[in-house]
Design a protein around this motif. Sequence first.
Motif, short mmCIF file in Angstrom:
data_model
loop_
_atom_site.label_atom_id
_atom_site.label_comp_id
_atom_site.label_asym_id
_atom_site.label_seq_id
_atom_site.Cartn_x
_atom_site.Cartn_y
_atom_site.Cartn_z
N LEU A 1 -39.57 38.42 -43.39
CA LEU A 1 -39.24 37.00 -43.55
C LEU A 1 -38.96 36.66 -45.02
CD1 LEU A 1 -41.74 35.54 -40.97
CD2 LEU A 1 -39.25 35.46 -40.84
N ILE A 2 -39.80 37.22 -45.89
CA ILE A 2 -39.59 36.96 -47.32
C ILE A 2 -38.21 37.50 -47.73
CG2 ILE A 2 -40.39 37.57 -49.65
CD1 ILE A 2 -43.26 37.44 -48.47
N TYR A 3 -37.92 38.71 -47.19
CA TYR A 3 -36.63 39.32 -47.48
C TYR A 3 -35.49 38.40 -47.04
CZ TYR A 3 -32.78 42.69 -47.25
OH TYR A 3 -31.59 43.33 -47.42
N ILE A 4 -35.60 37.89 -45.83
CA ILE A 4 -34.53 37.01 -45.30
C ILE A 4 -34.40 35.75 -46.15
CG2 ILE A 4 -33.85 35.54 -43.33
CD1 ILE A 4 -35.21 37.69 -41.54
N ILE A 5 -35.56 35.16 -46.49
CA ILE A 5 -35.54 33.90 -47.23
C ILE A 5 -34.80 34.06 -48.56
CG2 ILE A 5 -37.02 32.27 -48.51
CD1 ILE A 5 -39.06 32.80 -46.17
N PRO B 1 -28.00 27.59 -46.24
CA PRO B 1 -29.11 27.37 -45.30
C PRO B 1 -29.23 28.45 -44.23
CG PRO B 1 -27.21 26.14 -44.56
CD PRO B 1 -26.77 26.94 -45.76
N TRP B 2 -28.46 29.59 -44.38
CA TRP B 2 -28.42 30.58 -43.30
C TRP B 2 -29.76 31.29 -43.13
CZ3 TRP B 2 -24.88 29.24 -40.28
CH2 TRP B 2 -23.71 28.66 -40.76
N ASN B 3 -30.47 31.47 -44.23
CA ASN B 3 -31.79 32.09 -44.12
C ASN B 3 -32.66 31.28 -43.15
OD1 ASN B 3 -32.01 29.90 -45.78
ND2 ASN B 3 -33.08 30.97 -47.43
N PHE B 4 -32.56 29.98 -43.28
CA PHE B 4 -33.28 29.06 -42.41
C PHE B 4 -32.93 29.28 -40.94
CE2 PHE B 4 -34.77 24.69 -44.07
CZ PHE B 4 -36.05 24.96 -43.57
N GLY C 1 -35.16 30.62 -37.93
CA GLY C 1 -35.32 29.78 -36.74
C GLY C 1 -35.06 30.58 -35.47
N ILE C 2 -33.98 31.36 -35.51
CA ILE C 2 -33.62 32.17 -34.32
C ILE C 2 -34.71 33.20 -34.03
CG2 ILE C 2 -31.99 33.89 -33.45
CD1 ILE C 2 -29.78 32.27 -34.94
#
Length: 601
Positions: free
Chosen positions: A53-57, A63-66, A70-71
């Motif tokens: 998650l940290i990696y994605i953020i 806002p795509w990380n968000f 979410g998905i």
Amino acid sequence: MKKPLIKNRHINFAAFLIIVFCIAYSAEVFARAGGGGGSSGGGGDGSGLIGLLIYIIFMIPFPWNFVVIGIIIFVGWLANKKQKQQSVLNQLPMGNAGDKLKALEKYKLVNPEFDAEAFKAKVKTAFIQIQEAWMLKDMSKVRKYISDGMYQRLNIQFKMMNILDQKNIIDNLLVKNVYIDKIEYDGNFEIIHTAIHASIVDKFVSAKYPQLNNGGAEEFVEYWSFIKKKGIKEQNLFNTQNCPKCGAELPKNAGDVSQCSYCKTITNLGDYDWILSEMTQADDYISIYSKVSKESALSMKVQELCKTNEDFSIQNIEDKASNGYLQIVTAQALKDPSIMRRFVSDELFEKLKVFSDSEIVYNRFYLNDVTLIAANVIDNKNVLSIAIKSSYQRVMLKDGKAILLDQVVMSKTETIQMSRDVAPQLSKGSLYAHVCPSCAGPVKDTIDTKCQYCGAELNSTKSEWIITDVLGVSEYKNYYQSNKDDLVAGIDIDKLESLYDVRDYAFNNVLVVMAADGVFAEEEIMMATNLAKKWGYNLNRISPMFEMAKNGGLVIRMPDDMKKRQKIFRLMEKAAAIDGTVSPEEKALLDAVSLQYLKTE
Ligand SMILES: [Zn+2]
Ligand SMILES: [Zn+2]
């Protein structure tokens, strides 16, 4: 070179929120996996999830990380929910279902004359007559259409109940619905599994030991299985007391054998009509029947292997197995070796004839399920292994008092092995029904192993299936492992109950604990309801379990795996303490369960 990781304050705040949410979420998953028994596969590695998650953020632009997170959260939630809904308990039958039309249509292609409504009328008649016979402890009226194993099952219960001076009083019987659930073929036989939805007031009463009295109103779905030979002309054994072959009146006091005194035909072998061969509670039916059918690869192989005459069927073998097993249990309860001598091998008799000193009898003893699980050929003999799941509640009689050894009804599985010569002689009768296979003469309970008429050795594998061993679960596992390569076919015993998840066992057992004191208090129902919701059970589906628990119909179930047992036990402890106190009854029950299932030998 230093790369600014945080681009702006909004993302920073969003990331913070998401991390907090994820930690909270994964912690909840863990509470279910470990504490709630949720997913059997475990909740995964929480720290890995957070890393991802940290990696994605930080690596995916706002806002795509968000959106991605979410998905992920949504998919995870959905998978978790779905996984929970897959519980076998959510497959408990609703009483209002109709016939399984596909099965029925398929059957009618081969049997166009089959009248489902007339068949169901027979089932209903049988159901009502058997309840009455059960209450009166007199099977004579129903003997003609029940299998020998079924007769022994009921008869042995009477013997046990008589020791305790017990009666089962039945009132307000109402059959609400009958439907055809499944149709199977078994050698030259056909089996119809029928669901019966009924309500009843059912009380166990003993004047001598009133502390054992219990029961009340209940509503349930139960499966009754009927068998008959293929292609016979169906008559009606259910509404007449006359012989289906010659028309003479059938004996009023038929016992071990259901035979016409005039033409000597045996009425309950499926030559004339549907014969009741098994009764299965809904909770056992959903967990075992879907796994092992009479049309499984194992059954097919055994059919080939043992088929020396047209009367061979797996159902018949299982019927003999249940019959023999129950007579062994009775022999031990009554400390009377003559009850089992004739159909056990000499070696097994030596092992079984040691009786315990104390006066232990059964307040309840039921056979839940009897299933062929392996076949083998040793020394020119077919050896069949049959798993028998039974539930029981033992009572010790001492100084005129009955002391409950099991606070609630416990369950266990044992495997019996039966052997018969690969090329057997034609059998003239069933030893399990007290008939000599060599000359058809009646055989009494005796320790003499020679027939008093023809002198034949009774426990000989030449023409009858003889019980050669009784194995506990781990003993059978050892047998299975060391004979695996020689087995003609076999099912791993673990697979028999593998549909039950840890939480299913736990939920079942928690209900048993709650109902242990005979009352299902309002707060206990609330608690169980909350637990059910938390563990993803469909409340409509599992409502029969509450009924069963209330009436002592649910039994303590445990898998064979010790680690799983411990996990289930911890859940039970938690449930007992959920209202802040552990009552003396709950404590006694937990102690008994611990002693029975957690002690290591
Ligand atoms: Zn007759
Ligand atoms: Zn004989």
